[in-house]
Motif scaffolding. Sequence first.
Motif: not given
Length: 917
Positions: A356-360, A365-369
């Motif tokens: 999986m990849q995620m930004p820190n 940036r998006d509002g989602r938790q």
Amino acid sequence: MNTIKEVFHAGGVFRPKTAEVTPGSMGLNCHESGADGRLFSAANLLFVFALVLMTSCVPTEALPEIEPGTVTLEAPEEAMYVGSYARVPVLIGIQDVGFDDLSFRVAEGAHGGVVSDSRDRTFDPQQPHTMLIAGPRPGEYTLEAVQESTGDVVGEASFKVTVRSAGGSRGPSFVTQASGPGPVVGSAWGGGPSGLQNVGTNLSTGQQNIALIFVDTEDQRFTSDDDELDEFRTRWQEHMTDGFTMPDGTVRSVRRYVQEASLNRADVTMEMFGPYQLDGNWDEVGAGAGLGAHAQAAITTADDDINYNQFNSVLIVSQSVGAVDDTTASFAWPRATLGRGAWWTTSDGNVTLGAMQMPNDWTERDGRQLYATTMHELGHNFGLPDLYTPEVSGRNPGHWDIMHADRRIPNFTLPNRLRLGWTDEDWVRGYNFANLGTDVDETISLRRPSSGNPGSGNFVGAEIRITDGLNYYFEFRNRDDTQIADLQLPSNRRILGTDARSDPFVPPFARPAILRLPQFPGSVGAVLGEGQAYRETDNTSPIYPVEFEATALNIQDNSADLRIRYGVNDKPDPSIRPWGAPPWQTPDIEVRNERNANNPEWFNVPWQGNPNTVIAKVKNNGMLDAPGVQVDFYVKNYNIGSVPESYLGSDIQDIDPGETVEFSTNWVPPSDGHYCIVVRIPLYTRPGEPPVTEMTELNNIAQSNYDRFISPTASPATRRITSVEVSNPYDLPTRVYVGLDQNNPYYRTYLEHRWLDLDANETTEVEVMMEFTGSLPPIGVKDRPTHKLEEPNRVSIQSLIVDPYDANGHVMHRLGGAELDVVTGLSTRIEEFGFRDGGFGGVVITSEGDPVPGGTVILTITTKGSQDEDPEVTNARGEVQNGQFHIPVQRREGDVQAYFVPRQGYGDATSEVVSLP
């Protein structure tokens, strides 16, 4: 969706004395050998030059100069990607030393690379090469040539290993000698009249261990402030496992979600590593290089600190490039592999991990938790696809399933919970109206998912079998203030109805796997409140209109009643199952021929150049007979998804209710390929007044892609080569990821590309190579499974395609796959083959000259037809006794060839063609 089965025999060490001479500066490609079969010495080059001038050689591109007294190794100038392979030309300038007097090694050991001693059809004794396999650790290493008789190093070359993506439209190659579980695909079918479908097909129970790896690139490094880094770690620790308190007072994390949704059948642990500084920029090793390259770069960089065999998934958390309010910023849009079928190259060997990849800074940036989106991505690692695309107006699950939307943190819908093994089969009431002879009117009591065991006489849902592979599901959903999931459902105290189609699909898809039920006139649709009903009316029955009705009654906080009413289903339903188990085969397609008639190891494998009968086993799942059902047969090249196909033939037969009938067509496949069979049942309508259309056409296609390779044991070992086709079915360019699994660590499998960028509707081939090593890999094997030496190696090749219509490149679909079996045995050959005493006979011996103890020989007799007729091909069979065989034949004209079908432990063999007038 293909299954190829090739038998591949390899092994042993063969040392033929083949002469080699390569004049370095003559611009000629000519080779002569001395009387002793050894390489000419440097002192004889004048003689060689004179000899070359007297031969009719074709000028070629100038070859490198051979330095007298040395062995020159032409290692790749460009750095090799970790785990990739390259052929290394070998130029010999030592008197009385040939290629077979040399061995090769990587001086620094297996972490830098290993060398394969096997040879394949590309090997030219006059221009020999060796196969170099890059190790798991980037760096500079030395490839050495060793003279075996003295142990001296007589040649060396440096090469580099990197984890930087080279870019371009084709990804790097990949080699594995690991063994692990195969892919989970398709197998939601086959529940039968008494059992549910979709149960445990993506089983995800027990401990789910995640390695979280912080990484950055040369374009933007993480802060060096320890306090700020600790804040990052604390936030991820809370969101992943420890929990954090929301304003509403609930404590949330990925771990708590999994525990609740699985009813404590699964748990999540997480260990953090880093941050690590990746050696390269955003487009070389960051998320801009694609999920595959980015994950491998992170896995490699953290390799010294992590034993990847202890984890199920890796979560790559990266530093974004550019401020949050910068519209040109680069950040890792959340993505994940679909399942855990990808092998990654590590110092612990090749390992199977979900990635999986995620930004820190995702929430900023998006509002989602973080925990919510990570849970959605973990669902992909469990093998569950996205449900928000393709969009079907008003029917996508929305906030009823986290695989559609994670912002409100819904639970998984019932069919997904069944697939994960988080709901027991006996907690769900099953109905199969296709096999019922009486009307149904029944009320059952439902409990919400968080209730666990619903208790005797109660259920958590109902499965209504429309037909094999297509089911309706009903479940009761309501918020539970003690739980994380379902706190913000679109509406509370509701019975939800979904429509789940089992795998497989063929991209581009018309629908996702799970939809809400449609809304018909007189029906409120898929979400039922107190007293509301879902209704479907079928007016095509020849007896009377058939109505299905599901009504929500007596809704409480923790339970609701569901009344099911259904009239007798008086329809036909010709059906065939797609691939499932084994992964890329269907049990309903069988290729029969003389070779596999009495040799089950060749089951379902086409025999090239010989008569084959293709069988399709079609079942009528309906309660009405189906006269005049048509089945169409097609063939396409061995593939891992969406390649063109050619028509083979059709068959028409009648099928009574509940009966399975074998349809067939004849086929003589060309001798220069490997193939996938496709069977289609056109939408069936029973003739009569009124005509009756079958229940569904969603179970009217099946494919089988399977092959078998034999690589005879000889000296040196044989490396077998085949290829699989892959195609982009979309009208836009996109990326296809290719992966493989194998189950025997005594074999090695090569894949030409880890990923490919394909133009719209582009089709290409990917090379696959296999070899028997006879020994375990130098790294990554903890035990010694000696029993595996005698077992075939089952290789599964699969592809995933990025949906080009998804702007963020998040959505990946399973495109297809192929399977092959690889075995090893002593090489054999047929000698003295010819016609005598009223038949054809000969001798079958091993490479060592010994007669084989037994086996079967099959003759293929090809008689030329008239000018307008195809050749007639027939077979005759005989047994081998102590190497000898003799097979009587009536005809004495045409071309005749013998094929030896071996016992276990021996390779097959083909004779020369004998032509008789």
